[in-house]
Design an enzyme around this catalytic site. Sequence first.
Site, mmCIF file in Angstrom:
data_model
loop_
_atom_site.group_PDB
_atom_site.id
_atom_site.type_symbol
_atom_site.label_atom_id
_atom_site.label_comp_id
_atom_site.label_asym_id
_atom_site.label_seq_id
_atom_site.Cartn_x
_atom_site.Cartn_y
_atom_site.Cartn_z
ATOM 1 N N ARG A 75 0.861 -1.184 0.000
ATOM 2 C CA ARG A 75 0.000 0.000 0.000
ATOM 3 C C ARG A 75 0.897 1.233 0.000
ATOM 4 O O ARG A 75 1.756 1.377 0.870
ATOM 5 C CB ARG A 75 -0.900 -0.009 1.244
ATOM 6 C CG ARG A 75 -1.720 1.241 1.371
ATOM 7 C CD ARG A 75 -2.699 1.222 2.546
ATOM 8 N NE ARG A 75 -3.352 2.511 2.591
ATOM 9 C CZ ARG A 75 -3.360 3.330 3.642
ATOM 10 N NH1 ARG A 75 -2.796 2.983 4.776
ATOM 11 N NH2 ARG A 75 -3.946 4.498 3.566
ATOM 12 N N HIS A 119 -3.020 10.932 0.718
ATOM 13 C CA HIS A 119 -2.491 10.723 2.074
ATOM 14 C C HIS A 119 -1.856 12.050 2.505
ATOM 15 O O HIS A 119 -0.671 12.141 2.783
ATOM 16 C CB HIS A 119 -1.485 9.570 2.078
ATOM 17 C CG HIS A 119 -1.194 8.976 3.439
ATOM 18 N ND1 HIS A 119 -1.322 7.633 3.719
ATOM 19 C CD2 HIS A 119 -0.762 9.539 4.582
ATOM 20 C CE1 HIS A 119 -0.972 7.402 4.974
ATOM 21 N NE2 HIS A 119 -0.627 8.550 5.521
ATOM 22 N N GLU A 164 -7.461 8.399 6.306
ATOM 23 C CA GLU A 164 -7.721 9.055 7.592
ATOM 24 C C GLU A 164 -8.187 10.507 7.458
ATOM 25 O O GLU A 164 -7.472 11.453 7.845
ATOM 26 C CB GLU A 164 -6.455 9.000 8.463
ATOM 27 C CG GLU A 164 -5.958 7.586 8.720
ATOM 28 C CD GLU A 164 -4.702 7.534 9.589
ATOM 29 O OE1 GLU A 164 -4.062 8.578 9.790
ATOM 30 O OE2 GLU A 164 -4.355 6.436 10.048
ATOM 31 N N ASN A 297 -7.447 1.593 9.909
ATOM 32 C CA ASN A 297 -6.133 1.770 10.519
ATOM 33 C C ASN A 297 -6.324 1.681 12.017
ATOM 34 O O ASN A 297 -7.066 2.477 12.609
ATOM 35 C CB ASN A 297 -5.536 3.137 10.164
ATOM 36 C CG ASN A 297 -5.149 3.219 8.693
ATOM 37 O OD1 ASN A 297 -5.236 2.232 7.958
ATOM 38 N ND2 ASN A 297 -4.720 4.392 8.263
ATOM 39 N N TYR A 299 -4.477 1.412 15.809
ATOM 40 C CA TYR A 299 -3.273 1.516 16.629
ATOM 41 C C TYR A 299 -3.552 1.346 18.123
ATOM 42 O O TYR A 299 -2.712 0.862 18.850
ATOM 43 C CB TYR A 299 -2.586 2.872 16.398
ATOM 44 C CG TYR A 299 -1.936 2.943 15.030
ATOM 45 C CD1 TYR A 299 -0.654 2.456 14.825
ATOM 46 C CD2 TYR A 299 -2.628 3.471 13.938
ATOM 47 C CE1 TYR A 299 -0.059 2.489 13.574
ATOM 48 C CE2 TYR A 299 -2.034 3.513 12.676
ATOM 49 C CZ TYR A 299 -0.751 3.019 12.506
ATOM 50 O OH TYR A 299 -0.166 3.041 11.261
ATOM 51 N N GLU A 359 -3.579 -0.313 8.032
ATOM 52 C CA GLU A 359 -2.390 0.037 8.819
ATOM 53 C C GLU A 359 -2.530 -0.555 10.205
ATOM 54 O O GLU A 359 -3.593 -0.463 10.834
ATOM 55 C CB GLU A 359 -2.247 1.558 9.017
ATOM 56 C CG GLU A 359 -1.759 2.314 7.824
ATOM 57 C CD GLU A 359 -1.639 3.811 8.098
ATOM 58 O OE1 GLU A 359 -1.338 4.214 9.250
ATOM 59 O OE2 GLU A 359 -1.852 4.578 7.146
HETATM 60 O O1 IFM Z 1 2.485 7.547 10.051
HETATM 61 C C1 IFM Z 1 1.103 7.532 10.222
HETATM 62 C C2 IFM Z 1 0.402 7.355 8.885
HETATM 63 O O2 IFM Z 1 0.775 8.329 7.970
HETATM 64 C C3 IFM Z 1 -1.092 7.444 9.076
HETATM 65 N N1 IFM Z 1 -1.542 6.551 10.118
HETATM 66 C C4 IFM Z 1 -0.834 6.543 11.370
HETATM 67 C C5 IFM Z 1 0.673 6.421 11.133
HETATM 68 C C6 IFM Z 1 1.423 6.441 12.483
HETATM 69 O O3 IFM Z 1 1.180 7.658 13.117
#
Ligand code: IFM
Length: 458
Positions: A75, A119, A164, A297, A299, A359
């Site tokens: 990606r 992005h 995002e 995404n 985290y 992500e």
């Molecule tokens: O680096 C970023 C990415 O560009 C977008 N999602 C989160 C990642 C980590 O912060």
Amino acid sequence: MVNPFDRFLWGAATSSYQIEGAWEEDGKGESIWDRFAHTPGRIKDGKTGDVACDHYHRWKDDVALMREIGLQASRFSIAWPRILPQGRGAVHQAGLDFYGRLVDELLKSDIAPFVTLYHWDLPQSLQDKGGWPARDTVDAFVEYSDVVTRALGDRVKHWITHNEPWCASVLGQLAGVHAPGSKDADEALRSAHHLLLSHGAAVPVIRANSPDAEIGITLNLIPAVPASRSAADLDATRYYDGHINRWFLDPLYGRGYPGDMIADYRRKGFVQGEDLAFVQDGDYATMAAPCDFLGVNYYMREICRSHDVPEEENEPRLIQAPGPETRTDIGWEVYPDGLFDILYRVHSGYRPPKLYVTENGCSYGDAPDAEGRVRDERRIAYLRDHFAVAQRAVEQGVPLAGYFVWSLMDNFEWGEGYTQRFGIIWVDYETQERILKDSAHWYADFIRSTPIRLDSAG
Ligand code: IFM
């Protein structure tokens, strides 16, 4: 005919500004991130993405590293100002050629390209005309999507319109910590609207140019957890979830903006009057254009506690989860179960036909040891635990079709500069040497030997 990529895909993700460098080479126009990073005081240590990982020149070697790991998908994003240096109008062939060569090399390597159109590197000339708060930027994005998908639509079979939109609108125009760096709630809400609208408006154009491709959008989604069962904490959780998740999910799936959030935003002075002035007739239908997948995404989760001061009603305080050992270098909690929670919630609540984890990854600064080896055991543990959760989600019926580790290589982490290393490949920013970290070798073994195909088709 069976599509060779119609199976669960293991990949890694990057984005243009974070890795490419060559910020003004071969006729590329300036982006809002070029301008922002060149403004003193915006980025940690005064760093910029001018050179970054020099991927613009090293792309062939980088694809060779992907092959070495055995990635099945890559990606990456396209820098809009390489294609249309002024944002609209004259198409810059050199920019299209760069990405054409990259796509061809990936396909030759049996790696499926997943292309993100936006992005965050908006052409500066469009920012000068109002940027995302201006409705004209929607048309500009559709034109840009048309140009790119006409050129690459025969070879790229997975398109992601935006990455995002919460970050592009809220971090960029409310918090002011990302480009363009403004702090204006009205601008942030307009931007979010125009990002979502441009997604929906671009979908039919992309489909016409790339008829057998999958099209989706990627959201950063965060499960919100109350700090206690008190009514105030539950309400803070509702607010946080509405702000970060539902404000984007609801309109994409035909529900318009959530009424409770409009009321909250009005109370906070973000919205004036009864209506959202920037929503025009037909917008909700456009934003809800049927898509093939949603990119998630993931985290972390957030634990939400209410403030007790009345003027900050509905503005949750986000509290730390226990145990500093459960945090990555950037300070985010390691919480694999949150991935299950968010995938299952999106699947059961919104029913996208397919999901990709576009992500997931962690920032750990482990550096090469005396033998030049990067022993990033914490990243291996992180990935192993999150993959296991993805497996569980698939077993529970979530139509998850692929997983992209963030990131292929250490890179420019926005306002954090180069202080956060998310890569499975170490990058020496002085020499541009790359070293596969232990996690990359582990991932290679995992991809090669994973006995259970995470196949959502059952
Ligand atoms: O680096 C970023 C990415 O560009 C977008 N999602 C989160 C990642 C980590 O912060």
